[in-house]
Design a protein around this motif. Structure first.
Motif, PDB file in Angstrom:
ATOM      1  N   THR A 389      39.120 -23.915  19.096  1.00 50.37           N
ATOM      2  CA  THR A 389      38.013 -23.639  20.010  1.00 50.37           C
ATOM      3  C   THR A 389      36.672 -23.568  19.291  1.00 50.37           C
ATOM      4  O   THR A 389      35.647 -23.425  19.924  1.00 50.37           O
ATOM      5  N   THR A 390      36.708 -23.630  17.966  1.00 45.49           N
ATOM      6  CA  THR A 390      35.459 -23.685  17.211  1.00 45.49           C
ATOM      7  C   THR A 390      35.556 -24.858  16.232  1.00 45.49           C
ATOM      8  O   THR A 390      36.629 -25.425  16.054  1.00 45.49           O
ATOM      9  N   GLU A 391      34.443 -25.192  15.598  1.00 43.04           N
ATOM     10  CA  GLU A 391      34.432 -26.326  14.679  1.00 43.04           C
ATOM     11  C   GLU A 391      34.117 -25.902  13.245  1.00 43.04           C
ATOM     12  O   GLU A 391      33.762 -26.726  12.402  1.00 43.04           O
ATOM     13  N   THR A 392      34.219 -24.599  12.998  1.00 44.18           N
ATOM     14  CA  THR A 392      33.854 -24.057  11.691  1.00 44.18           C
ATOM     15  C   THR A 392      34.582 -24.778  10.550  1.00 44.18           C
ATOM     16  O   THR A 392      35.781 -24.979  10.608  1.00 44.18           O
TER      17      THR A 392
END
Lengths: 487, 487
Positions: A389-392
């Motif tokens: 859900t994130t692109e970190t």
């Protein structure tokens, strides 16, 4: 273009839990207690979690990519429309329009679809030629009988072509688009049902129905995908006041479906071939099938006279795409599991919004993203895919206490270099917790700075998957991260 | 996080033209004539043309890129909220909430911001730790006095960090984000004003204001960016019932601004240093400035006691970013031209939505995209940049009549290969018109098929800019187009 109904999916657990608290007696003394117990979105609406949004954005991106492949430009119109603009456009749908309170000023309503606002936009800006797409939410107060599981706020993805052109060229492109999107998304087998309002009107005329009853008869015919003919017939006779004989004559036509062969047969039909409307409609339909043959998509298209579509504004070709259930041992023929796209030609709508009644012919299609979404969502759930859900890309971590300063300086450098980076918000987090966070959220790299690294002017770069660690000189860190993240 | 006010831009010409038709006497006999004359979106809303949408999407993409760089996940909540959820959250903003009619069922309203829905989402789903962004439209019935030019439907771009963490680490990141976005967008010089609700409350306390008047006094202080101190003072004394002496004492504090030096001075202030709230707030502020120093952004940050922010829910650090007008001969000091971002800490809001009142501390920021958009729009207008509104790569064209079949077959091949292609919808368009269309809309290539090309099994590929034409074997066309379009 008319919108397929939204998907039937169960309420998320969290919502059910909170709904339950409405009934629960609250001991909490706060004056806000009752309000707190109501903390759930309105009926028929829902919150979208990050995993939801990621999947939805993937789906919308695929649909928009197709619209752009066909050269459409995007517009956006307000969610709020003047009530006057929406009245009389939707047939029986009108009672589902959300109206706003009169708070002094205009009488407003929430948009019911994206087609009427598009027509208003064209008229208002005197645009006579436009290919546009619009992806946005629409609002419908589903009537109580059908409320369960249907959303009152849902996305529509519309593509429309406005302008005076040669027959069936834009219409055929709309069907090509439906075919491309449903193929691209690999939703399994599907069928695009096609008909024509003029053919239906011709059928009604030759069956002896007065013109004043065309629209209402049309909306009864439209129920043939949900009811057997017997029930549709009895609504025609009972509620709509047709004679039993007229209903039977209609029944002979509206149960037909086929391809070019059926079109040819109806063009020879002794009654229909005498009717101007029907003849024109069948001529259109024949040309349409010729173009669809060039596109190589007739295999998935069926000319189906039971298709009527509920909305008032259609004037020509109409269509609806349904997914077919996979065949299995118990079912011999593929069965429709619901509409996922629909649309048609509406040549009169723009004129209704123009002060001089100038018409702009339009044809379009609306993709029923909510139903498709629920299918894709089930598929992801079955596959066990973990949706990030994130692109970190990098977690900035420290192995000892009192290094918040080092972390803040390093992460700031990474952000400024355009690297997607996070750090934990505790002053002194444990290294294990930091590495666990990487594994839980799928962050591929950790950039670790301890006392030793600070002294040596390096950063320990850790590959979270392999657990390999390498000291990288501070000034080469950004390049090294970029190199590692190259696809 | 609270939303900066939307931009002041003139109504588009087209809207003005159509507004004018409201008054015009209509000769058209249609019963719909009166409704037609109203064909304009509601007051304070507007349609977005394709060029608008392209620019807006560019801007939103830059903002979202920053939010993702900081590891945020996206959520989405409904436009419709239960009215109960919004009441009592916005102070004087409450009267601007759009309420829906009671059409049988729940009492609904349109969301006023994205912060209250986020707090409800956290409470409802029992989430105690989340970094999320949300880009969506919000709705405000601007009161008549301020209606002109303010939009009633406008975008907000919010980033928030929820969770119990060590002080000022998430707060500092929010300010870093504002700094990154305003720098990335190259909007010219800007200033981030920062204050703290506890410091303000401490100031009020030491000035002898009763606690019951803190919030209302706060909203008066908030007007200092639009009114001179004299007027603010007279509102305090006249409308809010403070004593003239108390108002004067407040005036001595709220006109101060500075950096770490001012924080140190106030920590030594004989009255403030005795007040627990103020001392804690000043301690926070000192730590915040230390972190901002590590981020290298203190140059653009000013501790400014006149900043109060209108919303009720803030409990700690608050901030607001303003663009500064370019210096010129007539103006000695840079002047603020309006707020483009704002936010702060709200530790009590989530607890209001939880049945047991469990608190989740939050801090966040909202980017005022509408005002930024109008600045970028003006800049594009001045630069004379022609914004392409479609992404079409190839126009499929024919030089003679009776070649519609050839065009449809070729364009279908291109679409299936993922090439963005258009053709004109006339059966027999003139070649010149087709090429003109490429130039007008910026399509770089034309794929031309005539009788000769069909016979030879080739397609004439034309570079629209250079007008060079080369025959390409049909089976190599897709590869050749891809090769030419490589960046």
């Amino acid at each position: 273009t008319s919108p397929p109904p939204p998907a039937l999916t169960p309420l998320p657990d969290a919502m059910l839990r909170v709904r339950a608290t409405r009934e629960r007696k609250l001991s909490h003394g706060d004056a806000l207690a009752v309000k707190q117990a109501l903390s759930v979105p309105g009926q028929g609406t829902r919150d979208h979690s990050p995993a939801h949004v990621v999947l939805r954005d993937r789906l919308l991106a695929a649909v928009v990519a197709c619209f752009k492949r066909h050269g459409a430009a995007a517009i956006d119109t307000p969610v709020l429309e003047l009530r006057e603009m929406l009245i009389g456009r939707y047939g029986e749908g009108a009672k589902l329009i959300y109206e706003l309170q009169d708070q002094g000023g205009e009488l407003l309503a929430l948009r019911y679809d994206l087609t009427v606002p598009f027509a208003r936009y064209l008229a208002m800006n005197k645009i006579t030629n436009m290919k546009r797409y619009h992806v946005a939410k629409v609002y419908r107060r589903d009537n109580p009988a059908t409320t369960r599981g249907r959303y009152r706020e849902f996305y529509q993805c519309d593509f429309d072509i406005a302008g005076q052109f040669d027959p069936m060229i834009p219409d055929a492109e709309c069907l090509k688009i439906v075919h491309e999107i449903l193929s691209d998304l690999q939703l399994g087998d599907f069928l695009i049902r096609v008909s024509h309002r003029q053919i239906l009107n011709g059928v009604f005329a030759v069956c002896g129905i007065p013109e004043s009853k065309f629209i209402t008869t049309c909306s009864t015919v439209d129920k043939l995908d949900k009811m057997p003919w017997e029930e549709v017939r009895s609504e025609m006779v009972g509620e709509k006041g047709l004679s039993p004989e007229a209903a039977d004559r209609i029944g002979e036509y509206v149960q037909l479906h086929g391809g070019l062969d059926l079109i040819e047969r109806l063009l020879q039909d002794p009654k229909l071939s005498q009717n101007k409307l029907a003849k024109e409609g069948l001529g259109d339909m024949k040309l349409l099938f010729e173009y669809l043959t060039l596109f190589g998509i007739t295999e998935k298209v069926s000319f189906d006279l039971s298709l009527a579509r509920g909305l008032d504004y259609y004037t020509g070709v109409i269509y609806e795409a349904v997914l077919l259930q996979q065949e299995n041992d118990h079912v011999d023929e593929p069965v429709s599991v619901g509409s996922v796209a629909g649309g048609g030609r509406y040549d009169g709508l723009v004129g209704m919004f123009d002060p001089k009644g100038r018409k702009v012919p339009c044809v379009g299609v609306s993709i029923g993203i909510e139903r498709i979404f629920s299918i894709l969502e089930q598929r992801v759930a079955v596959s066990g895919e973990k949706v990030r859900t994130t692109e970190t890309q990098v977690l900035v971590a420290t192995p000892h206490k009192h290094l918040i300063t080092a972390r803040l300086k390093l992460i700031s450098e990474l952000w400024d270099a355009g690297i997607k980076a996070e750090m934990m918000y505790k002053k002194d987090p444990k290294l294990l917790k930091q590495l666990q966070y990487c594994e839980d959220t799928g962050i591929p790299l950790a950039a670790i700075v301890g006392e030793q690294e600070l002294t040596d002017g390096v950063v320990k770069l850790r590959d979270v998957a392999t657990r390999e660690e390498v000291d990288i000189p501070r000034e080469k860190l950004v390049d090294e991260i970029r190199r590692r993240l190259e696809p």
